[in-house]
Design an enzyme around this catalytic site. Structure first.
Site, PDB file in Angstrom:
ATOM      1  CD  GLN A 136      -3.030  -1.046   2.196  1.00 32.43           C
ATOM      2  OE1 GLN A 136      -3.017  -0.156   3.033  1.00 32.43           O
ATOM      3  NE2 GLN A 136      -3.960  -1.984   2.176  1.00 32.43           N
ATOM      4  CG  ASP A 141       7.179 -21.541  -1.068  1.00 26.91           C
ATOM      5  OD1 ASP A 141       6.829 -22.136  -0.036  1.00 26.91           O
ATOM      6  OD2 ASP A 141       6.382 -20.988  -1.849  1.00 26.91           O
ATOM      7  NE  ARG A 154       5.606  -0.558   9.361  1.00 24.42           N
ATOM      8  CZ  ARG A 154       5.546  -0.705   8.043  1.00 24.42           C
ATOM      9  NH1 ARG A 154       5.948  -1.829   7.501  1.00 24.42           N
ATOM     10  NH2 ARG A 154       5.077   0.234   7.281  1.00 24.42           N
ATOM     11  CG  LEU A 187       6.870  -1.431  -2.777  1.00 26.62           C
ATOM     12  CD1 LEU A 187       5.775  -0.431  -3.142  1.00 26.62           C
ATOM     13  CD2 LEU A 187       6.633  -2.739  -3.497  1.00 26.62           C
TER      14      LEU A 187
HETATM   15  C1  SIN Z   1       1.871   0.548   4.748  1.00 28.20           C
HETATM   16  O1  SIN Z   1       1.326   1.036   3.781  1.00 28.20           O
HETATM   17  O2  SIN Z   1       1.644   0.858   5.911  1.00 28.20           O
HETATM   18  C2  SIN Z   1       2.864  -0.527   4.506  1.00 28.20           C
HETATM   19  C3  SIN Z   1       4.052   0.004   3.851  1.00 28.20           C
HETATM   20  C4  SIN Z   1       5.200  -0.871   4.203  1.00 28.20           C
HETATM   21  O3  SIN Z   1       5.029  -1.990   4.658  1.00 28.20           O
HETATM   22  O4  SIN Z   1       6.323  -0.403   4.053  1.00 28.20           O
END
Ligand code: SIN
Length: 546
Positions: free
Chosen positions: A48, A210, A271, A371
């Site tokens: 996201q 995997d 986080r 990403l």
């Molecule tokens: C998020 O959109 O909160 C996830 C982004 C990420 O995992 O880096």
């Protein structure tokens, strides 16, 4: 048995795998992608928030992105590789735009930037509000179609093939259960993480570890497996995976509330810190969820159309209702040890993206750096393969291999030099899967098996671990392993893979007698400088030969 042959085989089709395949094909290298479902079935597709990159100076600088990444990583990042990430990242985002990806722009036509936990600046470029992964995946797939890349969809890779001098290919089983022997000079693992090991996860069904399990079986060095990142705001509804409510929503003012409607944490901390505070709050309240209040997020529906749709589908009105959320397994920070170009300890075997441990995430990944890592490492691995080299370089995570006899003092000196010592734990090599694949295991038995597995991982291996719990988990997993059938289908092979990873995770978590980043040990609540090391599984000879 079928036979195929390529110069390079990429396993997995998320951002890292697609980027690698595209860059190889552009160099006219004979490359195939093996993917267990369809090309678009990947964690990237449901990612996201966005891509963290300092695209313009505007007060922000790459050095600040570097230092934010290092602080989130809690002392275990490889500084050299993070520098590569933040320096090359903006160029890779521009490449993506050139390939046709569209990112959101502001009123003046510049790239719009979001702010997420742990970032000192708003620097996260995004698409469709919080549908960035879909835009990245679809642009790469569209571009790939214009190149000469063989795509083997519905092929499940079971084992690596190798000799003492390195990789010779891999075995894969197709949708009809037929085995294929695929020979290759290089295999690039881009198989993502293992979130499906946990009863609560935001990771897609494909994330069963995997590639990591194949690497462990082959003795390639793998590390940092104890660092499973839990995302604070998975929507607490039935079903698996849990829909994610992007951190970008907290960047736009979303608040975390307890059951009495009070805030209890700064929502924009990294986080691991937010998830930990949530776990403490839930324990105090004896609850299984908390709330995300998005009622004050201006224009929620137009800023985050995909999230608006997701929460409404679950029966919530984001303008009126508090959204129930709980931390869920989101990202595996560790994986196959890889140098800054993605080369592992097994010559010819490479790892990029979430399956890799190249040191950019350390003990806890900074939001929206994944990403980015896929783009950067996907390009670098292709560049290096084009040189014909097979062996990893003694750089990045491979800079310092610590023999156990080394004194703590020497280790401390090295880690002070930003070289995190590799501390060898043991060898997890185990029998191949290929010989056992074939007949189907009964679906009913598999469901029972999986629920027992989830009871173990959810209770003992999730956010907080204790020595007693780890011991119990090991016992339960050993008992469960005894029940594995002699022959099985793909779903059962995925379970074998997850059990192997869980066992490696237990060994690392037991040995790490401290709390750091995403790893919390109940008996050792503080971090301890003596554990500023990477705990490594794999065949020792390969590691010491780098
Ligand atoms: C998020 O959109 O909160 C996830 C982004 C990420 O995992 O880096």
């Amino acid at each position: 048995m079928k036979y195929k042959s390529f110069q390079v085989v990429v396993v997995g089709s998320g951002v890292a795998g697609l980027t690698a395949a595209i860059n190889l094909a552009q160099k006219h290298i004979d490359v195939a992608i093996v993917t267990k479902d369809t090309l678009a079935d990947s964690a990237t597709n449901i990612a996201q928030g966005g891509i963290a990159a300092v695209m313009e100076q505007n007060g922000d600088r790459k050095e600040i992105h570097l230092s934010d990444t290092l602080s989130a990583g809690a002392g275990l990042c490889d500084v050299e590789t993070v520098r590569v990430l933040v320096t090359e990242g903006p160029k890779r985002v521009r490449d993506l735009i050139q390939l046709g990806a569209h990112f959101d722009t502001d009123a003046s036509g510049h790239l719009a930037k979001g702010r997420e936990g742990g970032h000192s600046f708003a620097r996260v470029v995004h698409a469709g509000g919080a549908a960035t992964g879909r835009e990245v995946e679809s642009s790469l797939i569209r571009f790939l179609a214009s190149l000469r890349v063989e795509v083997l969809e519905n092929y499940f890779a079971t084992d690596l093939l190798y000799t003492t001098s390195g990789i010779t290919g891999l075995m894969a089983v197709d949708a009809l259960g037929e085995m294929t022997n695929i020979s290759a000079d290089y295999v690039i693992l881009a198989t993502g993480g293992a979130g499906q090991m946990f009863p609560l996860t935001t990771a897609p069904h494909q994330s069963t570890g995997d590639g990591l399990a194949m690497a462990l079986r082959a003795g390639a060095a793998c590390a940092d497996l104890e660092f499973v990142q839990f995302h604070p705001t998975a929507l607490a509804v039935k079903g698996q995976p849990k829909p994610l409510i992007s951190e970008a929503v907290r960047g736009e003012g979303g608040l975390l509330l307890d059951h009495s409607g009070k805030r209890f944490v700064d929502e924009l901390l990294p986080r691991d810190v937010v998830s930990k505070k949530m776990a403490e709050k839930m324990a105090e309240e004896k609850s299984t969820e908390l709330f995300l209040d998005v009622r004050n997020v201006e224009n929620f529906a137009s800023k985050f159309p995909n999230l608006d749709e997701i929460v409404k589908k679950e029966g919530f009105d984001p303008g009126v209702d508090l959204l129930p959320v709980a931390p869920a397994a989101h990202y595996l920070c560790g994986g196959v040890l890889a140098d800054p170009d993605g080369f592992s300890s097994l010559p010819g075997l490479c790892a990029v993206g979430e399956v890799a441990c190249n040191g950019v995430h350390g003990a806890n990944r900074l939001a929206s750096n994944s990403l980015l890592d896929g783009l950067v490492s996907g390009k670098r691995v292709a560049e290096r393969i084009a040189t014909g080299v097979k062996k990893a370089s003694p750089n990045g995570v491979f800079a310092f291999y610590a023999e156990e006899s080394l004194s703590n003092q020497v280790m401390l000196e090295q880690s002070a030099n930003d070289h995190i010592p590799l501390l060898y734990l043991g060898d997890m090599t185990s029998p191949d899967l290929a010989g056992r694949i074939g007949k189907k295991f009964h679906a009913e038995a598999r469901e029972d098996f999986l629920s027992t597995f989830y009871l173990t991982t959810g209770r003992y291996l999730a956010m907080s671990r204790s020595s007693e719990g780890l011991l119990e988990a090991e016992k339960q997993l050993n008992e469960l392993s005894e029940l594995l059938p002699e022959a099985f289908g793909r779903k059962d092979a995925e379970m074998v893979n997850m059990i192997l990873i869980a066992k490696a995770l237990i060994a690392s978590a037991e040995r790490r007698r401290e709390s750091r980043g995403a790893h919390i040990r109940e008996e050792f609540p503080d971090s301890d400088e003596r554990y500023r090391v990477r705990l490594v599984h794999g065949a020792k000879e390969m590691l010491s030969a780098i």
